[in-house]
Design an enzyme around this catalytic site. Sequence first.
Site, PDB file in Angstrom:
ATOM      1  N   TYR A  50       0.915  -1.354   0.002  1.00  0.00           N
ATOM      2  CA  TYR A  50      -0.049   0.105   0.193  1.00  0.00           C
ATOM      3  C   TYR A  50       0.689   1.312  -0.131  1.00  0.00           C
ATOM      4  O   TYR A  50       0.373   2.358   0.130  1.00  0.00           O
ATOM      5  CB  TYR A  50      -0.722   0.015   1.305  1.00  0.00           C
ATOM      6  N   LYS A  68       3.602 -14.981   5.138  1.00  0.00           N
ATOM      7  CA  LYS A  68       3.556 -15.734   4.038  1.00  0.00           C
ATOM      8  C   LYS A  68       5.028 -15.784   3.793  1.00  0.00           C
ATOM      9  O   LYS A  68       5.425 -15.826   2.615  1.00  0.00           O
ATOM     10  CB  LYS A  68       3.017 -15.052   2.910  1.00  0.00           C
ATOM     11  N   ASP A  97      -5.761  -6.247   5.458  1.00  0.00           N
ATOM     12  CA  ASP A  97      -6.976  -5.651   4.929  1.00  0.00           C
ATOM     13  C   ASP A  97      -8.073  -7.018   4.520  1.00  0.00           C
ATOM     14  O   ASP A  97      -9.126  -6.904   4.777  1.00  0.00           O
ATOM     15  CB  ASP A  97      -6.527  -4.930   3.628  1.00  0.00           C
ATOM     16  N   ASP A 138      -2.839 -18.259   4.128  1.00  0.00           N
ATOM     17  CA  ASP A 138      -3.962 -19.243   3.442  1.00  0.00           C
ATOM     18  C   ASP A 138      -4.458 -20.183   4.565  1.00  0.00           C
ATOM     19  O   ASP A 138      -5.842 -20.217   4.547  1.00  0.00           O
ATOM     20  CB  ASP A 138      -3.272 -19.865   2.308  1.00  0.00           C
TER      21      ASP A 138
END
Length: 338
Positions: free
Chosen positions: A123, A172, A229, A205
């Site tokens: 972002y 991740k 988000d 995930d």
Amino acid sequence: MHIITLIPGDGIGPSISEAATRVIEATGAQITWEFAAAGIGAMDQFRDPLPQATIDSIHKNKVALKGPLTTHMGKGFRSVNVALRKEFDLYINLRPAKSYEGAPSRYKNVDLVMFRENIEEFYSGIEHYVDAQKSAAETIGIVTRFGSERIVRAAFEYARKHHRKKVTIVHKANIMKFSGGLFLDVAREVAAQYPDIEAEDRIVDNMAMQLVLNPNQFDVIVTTNLFGDILSDLCSGLVGGLGLAPGANIGSSAAIFEAVHGSAPDIAEKNIANPSAIILAGAMMLHHLGESERAVKIEKAIAAVVKESKYVTRDLNPSSTVGTKAMADAIIEKIHSL
Ligand code: NAI
């Protein structure tokens, strides 16, 4: 007396912001609202989606309540939300997701608090097309040790202060070995300084799947910007949708309170938007201002109105014809009866 910057926002923003100011005032809080423009409305009026006067107002007052702002997809001006977070270094995006009795939901007793890093990574707006033909595009997501350290510390400090038991670090790092790896390493270092709070980590995930399978196994969650988000919208889905999900953007010198949801152009000006999310953001604001007694009144009143399921908007009761204003009136009536 508190002076608060009020940004009504776009789409459903003006109607839900008005509901929020009325409810907050009904608690007896002494507030002067300083109106400030941003978003599409400001673009139309001042040819600037984030006028300097709005920035100055927040610098001066240090606290703002903000309606949602529209950001067009793939074109137009950069997100004003992102610009505000950067301008005021609002590095914490705090998004609680709590079950309310009476709200339509598959789960009961969910009580999650998301800490999303709010400034870095994908972002930060460092992106470009690689050539004039736009044959490829690149977005650069930078994760820093400093940024990771302060958001993870904020999550653990919150857990300690609010007697929470566990913090789940979401990442991740198996694929993004550098940016994800740095975040995870720093998070583990910080976690080791809080032996009184259980810490665990999950790959994003798996986390999405685990949240849907059994959200009650989680407590405080801390993660990077994009994952936060997405997962915070998922969390609001676990408790009946965006209509009840508030958020706070907090930095060391300013704080902006808002709903998690956006400007909902599909329901704008139809008087069917649920005002509860921004009203609950108003309650978070009152806690921040040291007015916790009044904040709790709002939380109790909303819980009571949602439980009765009579004076609620149709996202909470599909057979209801109650509008934004009438739901706010019901919340105000409850506040007076508390
Ligand atoms: P959205 O959150 O505005 O709407 C998603 C869905 O939820 C829609 O079906 C909408 O009708 C419903 N919804 C949202 N708020 C509701 C409420 N209070 N009561 C009842 N139903 C509600 O997300 P969308 O459509 O993806 O985004 C619309 C615009 O909002 C975009 O320009 C986006 O950039 C902006 N946005 C702004 C945010 C902010 O200012 N913090 C946050 C998220 C999106």
